[in-house]
Design a protein around this motif. Structure first.
Motif, PDB file in Angstrom:
ATOM      1  N   LEU A  65       0.811  -1.212   0.000  1.00  0.00           N
ATOM      2  CA  LEU A  65       0.000   0.000   0.000  1.00  0.00           C
ATOM      3  C   LEU A  65       0.846   1.265   0.000  1.00  0.00           C
ATOM      4  N   LYS A  66       2.129   1.100   0.054  1.00  0.00           N
ATOM      5  CA  LYS A  66       3.032   2.225   0.280  1.00  0.00           C
ATOM      6  C   LYS A  66       2.869   3.360  -0.720  1.00  0.00           C
ATOM      7  N   SER A  67       2.661   3.019  -1.975  1.00  0.00           N
ATOM      8  CA  SER A  67       2.595   4.060  -3.014  1.00  0.00           C
ATOM      9  C   SER A  67       1.362   4.948  -2.872  1.00  0.00           C
ATOM     10  N   ARG A  68       0.370   4.479  -2.102  1.00  0.00           N
ATOM     11  CA  ARG A  68      -0.875   5.236  -1.975  1.00  0.00           C
ATOM     12  C   ARG A  68      -1.103   5.766  -0.557  1.00  0.00           C
ATOM     13  N   THR A  69      -0.187   5.477   0.362  1.00  0.00           N
ATOM     14  CA  THR A  69      -0.439   5.745   1.780  1.00  0.00           C
ATOM     15  C   THR A  69       0.419   6.881   2.324  1.00  0.00           C
ATOM     16  N   SER A  70      -0.194   7.671   3.184  1.00  0.00           N
ATOM     17  CA  SER A  70       0.542   8.692   3.919  1.00  0.00           C
ATOM     18  C   SER A  70      -0.039   8.770   5.332  1.00  0.00           C
ATOM     19  N   ILE A  71       0.831   8.673   6.320  1.00  0.00           N
ATOM     20  CA  ILE A  71       0.430   8.833   7.717  1.00  0.00           C
ATOM     21  C   ILE A  71       1.165  10.032   8.292  1.00  0.00           C
ATOM     22  N   SER A  72       0.417  10.919   8.908  1.00  0.00           N
ATOM     23  CA  SER A  72       0.989  12.124   9.497  1.00  0.00           C
ATOM     24  C   SER A  72       0.402  12.317  10.889  1.00  0.00           C
ATOM     25  N   ARG A  73       0.877  13.348  11.575  1.00  0.00           N
ATOM     26  CA  ARG A  73       0.387  13.580  12.923  1.00  0.00           C
ATOM     27  C   ARG A  73       0.341  15.067  13.235  1.00  0.00           C
ATOM     28  N   ASP A  74      -0.505  15.386  14.214  1.00  0.00           N
ATOM     29  CA  ASP A  74      -0.580  16.738  14.766  1.00  0.00           C
ATOM     30  C   ASP A  74      -0.365  16.580  16.266  1.00  0.00           C
ATOM     31  N   THR A  75       0.832  16.840  16.706  1.00  0.00           N
ATOM     32  CA  THR A  75       1.141  16.606  18.119  1.00  0.00           C
ATOM     33  C   THR A  75       0.412  17.586  19.032  1.00  0.00           C
ATOM     34  N   SER A  76       0.064  18.752  18.511  1.00  0.00           N
ATOM     35  CA  SER A  76      -0.648  19.734  19.339  1.00  0.00           C
ATOM     36  C   SER A  76      -2.062  19.255  19.666  1.00  0.00           C
ATOM     37  N   LYS A  77      -2.613  18.407  18.792  1.00  0.00           N
ATOM     38  CA  LYS A  77      -3.956  17.857  19.008  1.00  0.00           C
ATOM     39  C   LYS A  77      -3.920  16.400  19.457  1.00  0.00           C
ATOM     40  N   ASN A  78      -2.718  15.845  19.530  1.00  0.00           N
ATOM     41  CA  ASN A  78      -2.545  14.431  19.877  1.00  0.00           C
ATOM     42  C   ASN A  78      -3.352  13.540  18.922  1.00  0.00           C
ATOM     43  N   GLN A  79      -3.201  13.821  17.646  1.00  0.00           N
ATOM     44  CA  GLN A  79      -3.914  13.091  16.598  1.00  0.00           C
ATOM     45  C   GLN A  79      -2.937  12.590  15.533  1.00  0.00           C
ATOM     46  N   PHE A  80      -3.307  11.501  14.886  1.00  0.00           N
ATOM     47  CA  PHE A  80      -2.586  11.091  13.699  1.00  0.00           C
ATOM     48  C   PHE A  80      -3.588  10.718  12.613  1.00  0.00           C
ATOM     49  N   THR A  81      -3.144  10.886  11.380  1.00  0.00           N
ATOM     50  CA  THR A  81      -4.062  10.838  10.238  1.00  0.00           C
ATOM     51  C   THR A  81      -3.570   9.860   9.177  1.00  0.00           C
ATOM     52  N   LEU A  82      -4.519   9.170   8.590  1.00  0.00           N
ATOM     53  CA  LEU A  82      -4.261   8.272   7.465  1.00  0.00           C
ATOM     54  C   LEU A  82      -4.842   8.886   6.202  1.00  0.00           C
ATOM     55  N   GLN A  83      -4.063   8.890   5.154  1.00  0.00           N
ATOM     56  CA  GLN A  83      -4.571   9.236   3.831  1.00  0.00           C
ATOM     57  C   GLN A  83      -4.223   8.094   2.878  1.00  0.00           C
ATOM     58  N   LEU A  84      -5.230   7.593   2.203  1.00  0.00           N
ATOM     59  CA  LEU A  84      -5.054   6.510   1.235  1.00  0.00           C
ATOM     60  C   LEU A  84      -5.616   7.000  -0.092  1.00  0.00           C
ATOM     61  N   ALA A  85      -4.757   7.139  -1.057  1.00  0.00           N
ATOM     62  CA  ALA A  85      -5.137   7.747  -2.333  1.00  0.00           C
ATOM     63  C   ALA A  85      -5.663   6.706  -3.327  1.00  0.00           C
ATOM     64  N   SER A  86      -6.353   7.214  -4.320  1.00  0.00           N
ATOM     65  CA  SER A  86      -6.814   6.401  -5.452  1.00  0.00           C
ATOM     66  C   SER A  86      -7.538   5.131  -5.002  1.00  0.00           C
ATOM     67  N   VAL A  87      -8.501   5.305  -4.137  1.00  0.00           N
ATOM     68  CA  VAL A  87      -9.173   4.130  -3.564  1.00  0.00           C
ATOM     69  C   VAL A  87     -10.065   3.431  -4.596  1.00  0.00           C
ATOM     70  N   THR A  88     -10.232   2.145  -4.353  1.00  0.00           N
ATOM     71  CA  THR A  88     -11.132   1.310  -5.148  1.00  0.00           C
ATOM     72  C   THR A  88     -12.061   0.585  -4.184  1.00  0.00           C
ATOM     73  N   PRO A  89     -13.075  -0.094  -4.685  1.00  0.00           N
ATOM     74  CA  PRO A  89     -13.961  -0.840  -3.772  1.00  0.00           C
ATOM     75  C   PRO A  89     -13.210  -1.845  -2.902  1.00  0.00           C
ATOM     76  N   GLU A  90     -12.047  -2.315  -3.357  1.00  0.00           N
ATOM     77  CA  GLU A  90     -11.253  -3.253  -2.563  1.00  0.00           C
ATOM     78  C   GLU A  90     -10.682  -2.611  -1.303  1.00  0.00           C
ATOM     79  N   ASP A  91     -10.736  -1.312  -1.210  1.00  0.00           N
ATOM     80  CA  ASP A  91     -10.282  -0.613  -0.001  1.00  0.00           C
ATOM     81  C   ASP A  91     -11.392  -0.476   1.037  1.00  0.00           C
ATOM     82  N   SER A  92     -12.580  -0.947   0.715  1.00  0.00           N
ATOM     83  CA  SER A  92     -13.668  -0.928   1.692  1.00  0.00           C
ATOM     84  C   SER A  92     -13.317  -1.856   2.851  1.00  0.00           C
ATOM     85  N   ALA A  93     -13.445  -1.354   4.057  1.00  0.00           N
ATOM     86  CA  ALA A  93     -13.017  -2.124   5.221  1.00  0.00           C
ATOM     87  C   ALA A  93     -13.407  -1.382   6.493  1.00  0.00           C
ATOM     88  N   VAL A  94     -13.266  -2.078   7.606  1.00  0.00           N
ATOM     89  CA  VAL A  94     -13.292  -1.399   8.894  1.00  0.00           C
ATOM     90  C   VAL A  94     -11.852  -0.977   9.185  1.00  0.00           C
TER      91      VAL A  94
END
Length: 118
Positions: A65-94
């Motif tokens: 998944l590396k070519s489509r994935t980016s994980i970042s964080r906001d330490t001031s909010k104590n949050q981290f974020t996932l971005q997955l680009a160019s999704v297809t129905p196969e990316d449907s999941a919990v």
């Protein structure tokens, strides 16, 4: 007590970018040796590791998944974020966020269903 909570849209259109945020309470995401992880489970399948961001900000991704994935964080909010680009129905999941230490995850979010459909 550490708690994690995923948030983001439950429906994403094909070719768009999936974006989810995990808000952590009870502990800092910069605590030494811990890493903030994204994991998903497609319907009828097992858990799939997506990637993580370490306490120091380094990232590591599933090669599949590396070519489509980016994980970042906001330490001031104590949050981290996932971005997955160019999704297809196969990316449907919990999608789950979790806190890892060594080879184990000691805290999990409840999970959020993401469906990719037009």
């Amino acid at each position: 007590q550490v708690q994690l909570q995923e948030s983001g849209p439950g429906l994403v259109k094909p070719s768009q970018t999936l974006s989810l945020t995990c808000t952590v309470s009870g502990a800092s995401i910069t605590t030494d040796h811990y890493y903030s992880t994204w994991i998903r489970q497609p319907p009828g399948k097992g858990l799939e590791w997506i990637g993580y961001i370490t306490y120091s900000g380094s990232t590591h991704y599933n090669p599949a998944l590396k070519s489509r994935t980016s994980i970042s964080r906001d330490t001031s909010k104590n949050q981290f974020t996932l971005q997955l680009a160019s999704v297809t129905p196969e990316d449907s999941a919990v999608y789950y966020c979790a806190r890892g230490l060594g080879a184990q995850y000691d805290s999990w979010g409840q999970g959020t269903q993401v469906t990719v459909s037009s």
